[in-house]
Write a protein that holds these residues in place. Structure first.
Motif, PDB file in Angstrom:
ATOM      1  N   MET A 185     -31.033 -17.590  16.447  1.00 29.97           N
ATOM      2  CA  MET A 185     -31.352 -15.595  14.866  1.00 29.97           C
ATOM      3  C   MET A 185     -32.684 -16.000  14.529  1.00 29.97           C
ATOM      4  SD  MET A 185     -27.197 -16.328  13.415  1.00 29.97           S
ATOM      5  CE  MET A 185     -27.267 -14.861  12.900  1.00 29.97           C
ATOM      6  N   TRP A 186     -33.120 -14.493  14.196  1.00 33.65           N
ATOM      7  CA  TRP A 186     -33.630 -13.901  13.695  1.00 33.65           C
ATOM      8  C   TRP A 186     -33.591 -12.771  13.546  1.00 33.65           C
ATOM      9  CZ3 TRP A 186     -33.999 -14.353  19.112  1.00 33.65           C
ATOM     10  CH2 TRP A 186     -34.069 -12.841  19.565  1.00 33.65           C
ATOM     11  N   ILE A 187     -34.729 -12.396  12.506  1.00 35.19           N
ATOM     12  CA  ILE A 187     -34.265 -10.800  11.437  1.00 35.19           C
ATOM     13  C   ILE A 187     -35.271  -9.651  12.375  1.00 35.19           C
ATOM     14  CG2 ILE A 187     -34.894  -8.805   9.610  1.00 35.19           C
ATOM     15  CD1 ILE A 187     -31.970 -11.346   9.517  1.00 35.19           C
ATOM     16  N   GLY A 188     -35.067  -8.820  13.063  1.00 30.56           N
ATOM     17  CA  GLY A 188     -35.736  -8.091  13.536  1.00 30.56           C
ATOM     18  C   GLY A 188     -36.424  -6.444  12.726  1.00 30.56           C
TER      19      GLY A 188
ATOM     20  N   ALA B 208     -36.175 -12.013   0.075  1.00 32.84           N
ATOM     21  CA  ALA B 208     -37.731 -13.147   0.208  1.00 32.84           C
ATOM     22  C   ALA B 208     -36.396 -14.029   1.102  1.00 32.84           C
ATOM     23  CB  ALA B 208     -37.891 -14.124  -1.142  1.00 32.84           C
ATOM     24  N   ALA B 209     -35.976 -14.558   1.024  1.00 36.08           N
ATOM     25  CA  ALA B 209     -35.091 -15.437   1.736  1.00 36.08           C
ATOM     26  C   ALA B 209     -35.343 -14.940   3.386  1.00 36.08           C
ATOM     27  CB  ALA B 209     -34.040 -15.801   2.080  1.00 36.08           C
ATOM     28  N   TRP B 210     -34.799 -13.682   3.817  1.00 33.43           N
ATOM     29  CA  TRP B 210     -35.251 -13.262   5.348  1.00 33.43           C
ATOM     30  C   TRP B 210     -36.410 -13.174   5.457  1.00 33.43           C
ATOM     31  CZ3 TRP B 210     -30.782  -9.429   3.288  1.00 33.43           C
ATOM     32  CH2 TRP B 210     -29.367 -10.021   3.238  1.00 33.43           C
ATOM     33  N   GLU B 211     -37.476 -12.669   4.853  1.00 34.42           N
ATOM     34  CA  GLU B 211     -38.384 -12.190   5.481  1.00 34.42           C
ATOM     35  C   GLU B 211     -39.548 -13.061   6.561  1.00 34.42           C
ATOM     36  OE1 GLU B 211     -40.866 -10.394   2.248  1.00 34.42           O
ATOM     37  OE2 GLU B 211     -40.092  -8.941   2.636  1.00 34.42           O
TER      38      GLU B 211
END
Length: 167
Positions: free
Chosen positions: A89-92, A151-154
């Motif tokens: 998983m990652w943030i797009g 900040a946690a997701w970046e």
């Protein structure tokens, strides 16, 4: 790029008549991974919490997450295995009140694997994306993503999933 590597066990009930994971069950597996990765777990011992688990859950949570949209592309059939699958998983994208969670489903590694790391580069069974909206629990209205959440997701921000286009 750093991704989350979330182990998700398969269940017999995930299989369909063709003996591979059903399309609806696959969305549930992605949901299981997303809940593990983004929701705080009060029962987690020190050091066992996911670095992205910054959202409170339960009846007293001040925020909820709603699925605004999903897209999934099935690349090859996934049969049953006792070894959990690895959902990378990652943030797009991170917006004002929403984020795009991206996924690839891969074979698990017997004996386990690290929680974070680079993309495996292996052949995926599925690639998918879910748009999540963070809402205020009291009003039901979208709320801004807080600085600590952002900040946690970046650290897991990378290019979004690319899907095949028809036409």
């Amino acid at each position: 790029m750093t991704r989350l590597h979330v182990p998700v066990p398969l269940r017999w009930s995930d299989l369909d008549a063709y003996q591979h994971v059903n399309n609806v069950a696959m969305l549930r597996l992605l949901e299981d991974a997303r809940i593990t990765a983004f929701w705080r777990h009060p029962e987690a011992a020190d050091g066992e919490e996911w670095p992205t688990a910054v959202l409170d859950t339960g009846p007293h949570a001040t925020s909820h997450t709603l699925v605004a949209g999903q897209q999934i592309e099935y690349l090859r059939p996934l049969g049953f295995s006792r070894t959990p699958v690895r959902v990378e998983m990652w943030i797009g994208a991170i917006g004002g009140a929403s984020l795009e969670v991206c996924y690839e489903v891969h074979d698990g590694v017997p004996g386990g694997f690290d929680r974070t790391g680079p993309a495996s580069g292996g052949q995926a069974y599925v690639k998918a994306a879910t748009t999540i909206v963070v809402v205020d629990a009291a009003t039901g209205a979208p709320r801004r993503i807080a600085d600590d959440e952002r900040a946690a997701w970046e650290a897991y921000l990378e290019e979004p999933v690319t899907f095949r286009r028809r036409g």
